[in-house]
Structure formats: C-alpha cells, structure tokens
Design an enzyme around this catalytic site. Structure first.
Site, short mmCIF file in Angstrom:
data_model
loop_
_atom_site.label_atom_id
_atom_site.label_comp_id
_atom_site.label_asym_id
_atom_site.label_seq_id
_atom_site.Cartn_x
_atom_site.Cartn_y
_atom_site.Cartn_z
N TYR A 145 0.86 -1.20 0.00
CA TYR A 145 0.00 0.00 0.00
C TYR A 145 0.89 1.24 0.00
CZ TYR A 145 -3.77 -3.19 0.69
OH TYR A 145 -4.66 -4.22 0.47
N SER A 146 0.57 2.17 -0.90
CA SER A 146 1.32 3.44 -0.94
C SER A 146 1.02 4.22 0.33
CB SER A 146 0.87 4.30 -2.12
OG SER A 146 0.87 3.57 -3.30
N CYS A 322 0.22 7.29 -10.66
CA CYS A 322 -0.08 6.22 -9.71
C CYS A 322 -1.55 5.82 -9.77
CB CYS A 322 0.28 6.67 -8.29
SG CYS A 322 0.18 5.34 -7.08
N GLU A 362 3.97 4.21 -10.93
CA GLU A 362 3.65 3.07 -10.07
C GLU A 362 2.18 2.76 -10.29
OE1 GLU A 362 6.16 2.24 -6.43
OE2 GLU A 362 4.27 2.92 -5.56
N TYR A 364 -0.89 -0.35 -11.07
CA TYR A 364 -1.14 -1.74 -10.69
C TYR A 364 -2.33 -2.29 -11.45
CZ TYR A 364 -2.12 -5.73 -7.74
OH TYR A 364 -2.33 -7.00 -7.30
C1 LIG Z 1 3.12 -0.64 -5.08
C2 LIG Z 1 1.64 -0.85 -4.81
C3 LIG Z 1 0.95 0.08 -4.08
C4 LIG Z 1 -0.42 -0.08 -3.83
N1 LIG Z 1 -1.07 0.89 -3.14
C5 LIG Z 1 -2.38 0.75 -2.89
C6 LIG Z 1 -3.08 1.79 -2.19
O1 LIG Z 1 -2.50 2.82 -1.80
N2 LIG Z 1 -4.38 1.61 -1.95
C7 LIG Z 1 -5.05 0.49 -2.38
O2 LIG Z 1 -6.25 0.38 -2.11
N3 LIG Z 1 -4.41 -0.49 -3.06
C8 LIG Z 1 -3.10 -0.39 -3.32
N4 LIG Z 1 -2.43 -1.38 -3.99
C9 LIG Z 1 -3.16 -2.62 -4.29
C10 LIG Z 1 -3.08 -3.60 -3.06
O3 LIG Z 1 -1.75 -4.07 -2.91
C11 LIG Z 1 -3.97 -4.83 -3.19
O4 LIG Z 1 -3.66 -5.48 -4.40
C12 LIG Z 1 -5.46 -4.52 -3.16
O5 LIG Z 1 -5.82 -3.91 -1.93
C13 LIG Z 1 -6.27 -5.82 -3.29
O6 LIG Z 1 -5.85 -6.71 -2.31
P1 LIG Z 1 -6.87 -7.69 -1.55
O7 LIG Z 1 -6.08 -8.54 -0.62
O8 LIG Z 1 -8.01 -6.94 -0.98
O9 LIG Z 1 -7.44 -8.56 -2.73
P2 LIG Z 1 -7.08 -10.10 -3.02
O10 LIG Z 1 -7.74 -10.99 -2.05
O11 LIG Z 1 -5.60 -10.20 -3.18
O12 LIG Z 1 -7.80 -10.26 -4.39
C14 LIG Z 1 -7.28 -9.63 -5.52
C15 LIG Z 1 -7.49 -10.56 -6.68
O13 LIG Z 1 -8.89 -10.64 -6.96
C16 LIG Z 1 -9.08 -10.78 -8.33
N5 LIG Z 1 -9.96 -9.70 -8.79
C17 LIG Z 1 -9.92 -8.40 -8.42
N6 LIG Z 1 -10.89 -7.70 -9.01
C18 LIG Z 1 -11.55 -8.58 -9.78
C19 LIG Z 1 -12.65 -8.46 -10.65
N7 LIG Z 1 -13.26 -7.28 -10.84
N8 LIG Z 1 -13.07 -9.59 -11.30
C20 LIG Z 1 -12.47 -10.76 -11.11
N9 LIG Z 1 -11.41 -10.94 -10.29
C21 LIG Z 1 -10.96 -9.86 -9.64
C22 LIG Z 1 -7.73 -10.71 -9.00
O14 LIG Z 1 -7.30 -12.03 -9.22
C23 LIG Z 1 -6.87 -10.05 -7.97
O15 LIG Z 1 -5.52 -10.43 -8.07
C24 LIG Z 1 -1.09 -1.23 -4.30
C25 LIG Z 1 -0.38 -2.18 -5.02
C26 LIG Z 1 0.96 -1.99 -5.29
C27 LIG Z 1 1.70 -3.03 -6.09
N1 LIG Z 2 1.22 2.16 -6.45
C1 LIG Z 2 0.30 1.42 -6.99
O1 LIG Z 2 0.54 0.56 -7.79
C2 LIG Z 2 -1.09 1.67 -6.56
C3 LIG Z 2 -1.33 2.61 -5.57
C4 LIG Z 2 -2.64 2.85 -5.22
C5 LIG Z 2 -3.64 2.13 -5.83
N2 LIG Z 2 -3.36 1.21 -6.74
C6 LIG Z 2 -4.42 0.49 -7.45
O2 LIG Z 2 -5.02 1.45 -8.31
C7 LIG Z 2 -6.38 1.17 -8.50
C8 LIG Z 2 -7.24 2.40 -8.18
O3 LIG Z 2 -8.48 1.98 -8.13
P1 LIG Z 2 -9.62 2.63 -7.30
O4 LIG Z 2 -10.60 1.52 -7.18
O5 LIG Z 2 -9.10 3.30 -6.12
O6 LIG Z 2 -10.11 3.71 -8.31
P2 LIG Z 2 -11.56 4.23 -8.63
O7 LIG Z 2 -12.06 4.95 -7.46
O8 LIG Z 2 -12.38 3.16 -9.24
O9 LIG Z 2 -11.15 5.30 -9.75
C9 LIG Z 2 -10.50 4.92 -10.91
C10 LIG Z 2 -10.85 5.94 -11.97
O10 LIG Z 2 -10.08 5.67 -13.12
C11 LIG Z 2 -10.99 5.50 -14.22
N3 LIG Z 2 -10.41 4.59 -15.21
C12 LIG Z 2 -10.78 3.33 -15.54
N4 LIG Z 2 -10.04 2.88 -16.55
C13 LIG Z 2 -9.20 3.87 -16.88
C14 LIG Z 2 -8.20 4.00 -17.89
N5 LIG Z 2 -7.91 3.03 -18.74
N6 LIG Z 2 -7.52 5.17 -17.96
C15 LIG Z 2 -7.79 6.18 -17.10
N7 LIG Z 2 -8.73 6.12 -16.15
C16 LIG Z 2 -9.42 4.97 -16.04
C17 LIG Z 2 -12.26 4.98 -13.60
O11 LIG Z 2 -13.35 5.24 -14.47
P3 LIG Z 2 -14.62 4.27 -14.63
O12 LIG Z 2 -14.65 3.37 -13.43
O13 LIG Z 2 -15.79 5.19 -14.72
O14 LIG Z 2 -14.38 3.54 -15.91
C18 LIG Z 2 -12.32 5.87 -12.37
O15 LIG Z 2 -12.78 7.14 -12.68
C19 LIG Z 2 -6.67 -0.04 -7.61
O16 LIG Z 2 -6.58 -1.19 -8.43
C20 LIG Z 2 -5.55 -0.02 -6.59
O17 LIG Z 2 -5.31 -1.29 -6.04
C21 LIG Z 2 -2.09 0.97 -7.12
#
Ligand SMILES: Cc1cc2nc3c(=O)[nH]c(=O)nc-3n(C[C@H](O)[C@H](O)[C@H](O)COP(=O)(O)OP(=O)(O)OC[C@H]3O[C@@H](n4cnc5c(N)ncnc54)[C@H](O)[C@@H]3O)c2cc1C
Ligand SMILES: NC(=O)c1ccc[n+]([C@@H]2O[C@H](COP(=O)([O-])OP(=O)(O)OC[C@H]3O[C@@H](n4cnc5c(N)ncnc54)[C@H](OP(=O)(O)O)[C@@H]3O)[C@@H](O)[C@H]2O)c1
Length: 364
Positions: A145-146, A322, A362, A364
């Site tokens: 998590y960031s 991000c 960054e 995901y």
């Molecule tokens: C560097 C980094 C930073 C991140 N920062 C954040 C952050 O700041 N905030 C945040 O909320 N998350 C962040 N994430 C994402 C976070 O790490 C988790 O992946 C996320 O919270 C989901 O984990 P979980 O254990 O709840 O889900 P899990 O139990 O691990 O389930 C996730 C799995 O469910 C499946 N899945 C998910 N959606 C669907 C769908 N619509 N249909 C079918 N299958 C699906 C996929 O197989 C997926 O791999 C970050 C990830 C990375 C790599």
């Molecule tokens: N460092 C990391 O890697 C990192 C850090 C934080 C979060 N994450 C991940 O980032 C994601 C954020 O999701 P969220 O559920 O918080 O977001 P959210 O509230 O659902 O918002 C995402 C927004 O992006 C839009 N979107 C969908 N497809 C897009 C595309 N191709 N290009 C641009 N915008 C698009 C969505 O639009 P519509 O839904 O209307 O299509 C929505 O407005 C999660 O999967 C989280 O795990 C990763």
C-alpha cells in the site's frame, strides 16, 4: 528549531465510519500522542474537520543548493527495515471512510501508530500482512500500500503512517460476491487493533529534491496516496531544509464526485498557495469532454496538452503517475501525438525522461 503549522483534514460525514466521535480516535490505554496536541472541530454540514497541529523539527541548515541529484542514491532512504519474517506490529489510531455513501465502492483513510520505527519518505509504500490464513492453511501473503501521509505523519510527530485503501469487492464468474482479503481486513480495522506491517519499500515515487521543480501528479482513485504525501510536505508543513517554490499540478481521476478523495484538503492548499498549486479533477461517470467522451484523467490532461508538452521539455519537470494500470496507455497516447508535432518519438523521449527520473510510474 521547530515550526508549527496547522492543517485541516476533512472527511465526508459517513454513518458507517468506524470513528464517529473524537474520543474514539485514540485507544486511551495504549496510545499516547503526548507531544503533539490535536484539535478537533466540527466543520460544515458536509463533514467533520480534524484540525491537526503538525510539529516540525529540522536541523538548522543553509537553503539547499539546487543540483540534479538522484533521489534513488539518497543514503537516508530506508528500505525493508521490516520484512515478512520480522514484521512490525503497528496499532490503528484512526480508520474512516472518505468516500460518500452513494459512491461506487468505499475508500478508507487509516492512521497507524509506528512509534517512529518505520522511517519512511514521501512516495514509499508499506506491506500489510492480513490476519488469518489462506485456503491452503498458510498465513496470508503481504500486500503493498502506498503511504498517504508525509514523513512527518498526519499528527506531525513522525510516529504514524497513513494509508488510503479501496475495499475490493467484485462478482466472480460464478456470480458470487468476492471480498479482497487484505483491503477488507484493513477497511474493517477498529481503532486500537493491531496490524502487521513490513517496509518501508520503494524508490520509484520518491520526490525530486529540487524545491523549484514542476511536479505533475497523475492519480486514479487510491493512486492519490503518494501525492497526498507530497502535497502535505509541500504546503501543510514548514521545513528549514525544504521550501517548495515550484509548481505542483495534480490531476485526479475518480468515478463520481462522491468518490473524490481528500478534496477539501487540496482545495485548502489551492487557497493557500494558488500560484504554486494547480488542481484538476476528472470525474468519469459525471463529466464528458466536448466530443461527449468519458472524462478520464487523460481526457482532462488533453485539454492542457500544449501546456503540458511545453512543461515536459524543461529538465526540471517531473511526472508521477499512480493508480490503475490502464491509465498509463491512455496518457502515452496523448503524448505520442504531442511529441510527433515537434518531430519527437515519444517512446524514445520517455526513455530519456525515465533515466533522468523525470517520468515515474507506479501503476497496478
Ligand atoms: C506498489 C503498490 C501500491 C499499492 N497501493 C495501494 C493503495 O494505496 N491503496 C489500495 O487500495 N491499493 C493499493 N495497492 C493494491 C493492493 O496491494 C492490493 O492489491 C489490493 O488492496 C487488493 O488486495 P486484496 O487482498 O483486498 O485482494 P485479493 O484478495 O488479493 O484479491 C485480488 C485478486 O482478486 C481478483 N480480482 C480483483 N478484481 C476482480 C474483478 N473485478 N473480477 C475478477 N477478479 C478480480 C484478481 O485475481 C486479484 O488479483 C497497491 C499495489 C501496489 C503493487
Ligand atoms: N502504487 C500502486 O501501484 C497503486 C497505488 C494505489 C492504488 N493502486 C491500485 O489502483 C487502483 C485504483 O483503483 P480505485 O478503485 O481506487 O479507483 P476508482 O475509485 O475506481 O477510480 C478509478 C478511476 O479511473 C478511471 N479509469 C478506468 N479505466 C481507466 C483507464 N484506462 N484510464 C484512465 N482512467 C481509467 C475509472 O473510471 P470508470 O470506473 O468510470 O471507468 C475511475 O474514474 C486499484 O486497483 C488499486 O489497487 C495501485
């Protein structure tokens, strides 16, 4: 020498917040935030405002000389202090829903006490190991998590870490509702409970050192986390060795206006430093462009295409992205055509920007 600033953190009012009253923020028997006074006050009808007095202590030092210094070579950046085999047990101080009740999905802001044991920088992440076991009877794996707070933390004492977590809930191919393990574990945490964490990790999203830089931040949903951290350092805190005087430009993409994250904080920053901060939202399910297309973050950016391209030609402009993986392609697509107008191949140009740490991703 110490400097104190007061910042306001506002959260939308929510019936389901696990933190409805000021007294439940801190578990009285175990948690003490003695050195830093906290003030709470009721704000407008739209929500609660937690006003935080941030105590900032830095060594007296001459103003930083501007040299292009790699953020990744900084010796002070700690990584992997705590690993899955020797994790740290943090304690939940606060956990509150920050999306409106009618938003599609819930996002929570949470603050954990670290007693200063996780010395992170803005832009880093932590790992969380959810309680319980997986379907094979093994402990759950960690999720990253960031970090959503500046290095000083939301209470200004360098003893907390905050996260911004989306509760993952989806329907699988069999029509069953599935809850993500770690995100649901986190969003359900009550103040006072323990949480197993690792880290800090990551250098990609560290801030540039140049206090006069242009920093363009592109976030979808919870991808806002590292940028809240940057922006608190820039605009809600006073540091003797860092005074931001460049341009910070935030683009935030969310589905609905009720899912806008930390809106009041960002608007407060804009009021405070309008010449240093630009703020643009892309609300995909409520806004469209003039062609009637869905307003994604790249659609909003396209409205400033020329300006963004001019900024990108400067060697002190830094782009940070991000959130959702899909956003990177959308942003590349607008850049390709802009670069082409100047006879530049975007993919080559992006490689150079990456090498110079000016293109930081960054997703995901
Ligand atoms: C560097 C980094 C930073 C991140 N920062 C954040 C952050 O700041 N905030 C945040 O909320 N998350 C962040 N994430 C994402 C976070 O790490 C988790 O992946 C996320 O919270 C989901 O984990 P979980 O254990 O709840 O889900 P899990 O139990 O691990 O389930 C996730 C799995 O469910 C499946 N899945 C998910 N959606 C669907 C769908 N619509 N249909 C079918 N299958 C699906 C996929 O197989 C997926 O791999 C970050 C990830 C990375 C790599
Ligand atoms: N460092 C990391 O890697 C990192 C850090 C934080 C979060 N994450 C991940 O980032 C994601 C954020 O999701 P969220 O559920 O918080 O977001 P959210 O509230 O659902 O918002 C995402 C927004 O992006 C839009 N979107 C969908 N497809 C897009 C595309 N191709 N290009 C641009 N915008 C698009 C969505 O639009 P519509 O839904 O209307 O299509 C929505 O407005 C999660 O999967 C989280 O795990 C990763």
């Amino acid at each position: 020498m110490a400097a104190a600033v007061t910042a306001a953190v506002s959260f939308p009012s929510s019936k389901s917040s696990s933190l409805p009253s000021r007294t439940s923020i801190i578990s009285p028997d175990r948690i003490t935030l003695k050195k830093v006074p906290l003030y709470y006050r009721d704000a407008s009808a739209s929500g609660r405002v937690v006003s935080i007095r941030a105590q900032v202590t830095t060594e007296a030092a001459p103003p930083a000389k501007v040299v292009k210094e790699s953020k990744k070579q900084d010796e002070g950046v700690v990584v992997n202090k705590y690993k899955p085999k020797n994790p740290y047990t943090a304690r939940v101080l606060l956990n509150t829903k920050i999306t409106g009740d009618d938003a599609p999905g819930e996002t929570w802001h949470m603050v954990f006490s670290t007693e200063g044991e996780i010395p992170y920088r803005e832009g880093q992440s932590i790992g969380v190991i959810p309680d319980g076991i997986d379907k094979n009877g093994k402990p759950h794996k960690l999720r990253l998590y960031s970090i959503a707070s500046s290095a000083l933390g939301d209470f200004g004492d360098s003893k907390t870490v905050s996260l911004c977590v989306k509760r993952l809930v989806y329907t699988n191919d069999q029509g069953e509702i599935v809850k993500g393990v770690c995100s649901n574990f986190l969003c359900d945490l009550k103040p006072g409970s323990e949480v197993t964490v690792t880290g800090p990790v990551g250098k990609e999203m560290l801030m540039p050192k140049d206090p006069n830089a242009t920093i363009v931040m592109l976030a979808t949903g919870t991808g806002i986390a590292p940028f809240r951290s940057f922006l608190w350092k820039m605009f809600f805190e006073k540091h003797e060795d860092y005074k931001f005087n460049g341009l910070a430009w935030l683009f935030l993409g969310v589905p609905t206006s009720s899912s806008l994250l930390y809106k009041e904080e960002f608007e407060k920053m804009k009021e405070k430093v309008p010449e240093n901060f630009r703020l643009d939202f892309a609300v995909s399910r409520e806004q469209t462009n003039e062609k009637g297309e869905k307003m994604y973050i790249q659609t909003r950016m396209a409205q400033y295409a020329e300006e963004l391209w001019e900024l990108l030609k400067k060697d002190n402009t830094y782009i940070y992205m991000c959130g959702l993986k899909g956003m990177e392609k959308g942003i590349d697509d607008i850049m390709v055509s802009l670069a082409a107008k100047d006879g530049i191949d975007w993919i080559d140009y992006k490689k150079k920007l990456k090498k110079a740490e000016q293109w930081n991703v960054e997703v995901y």
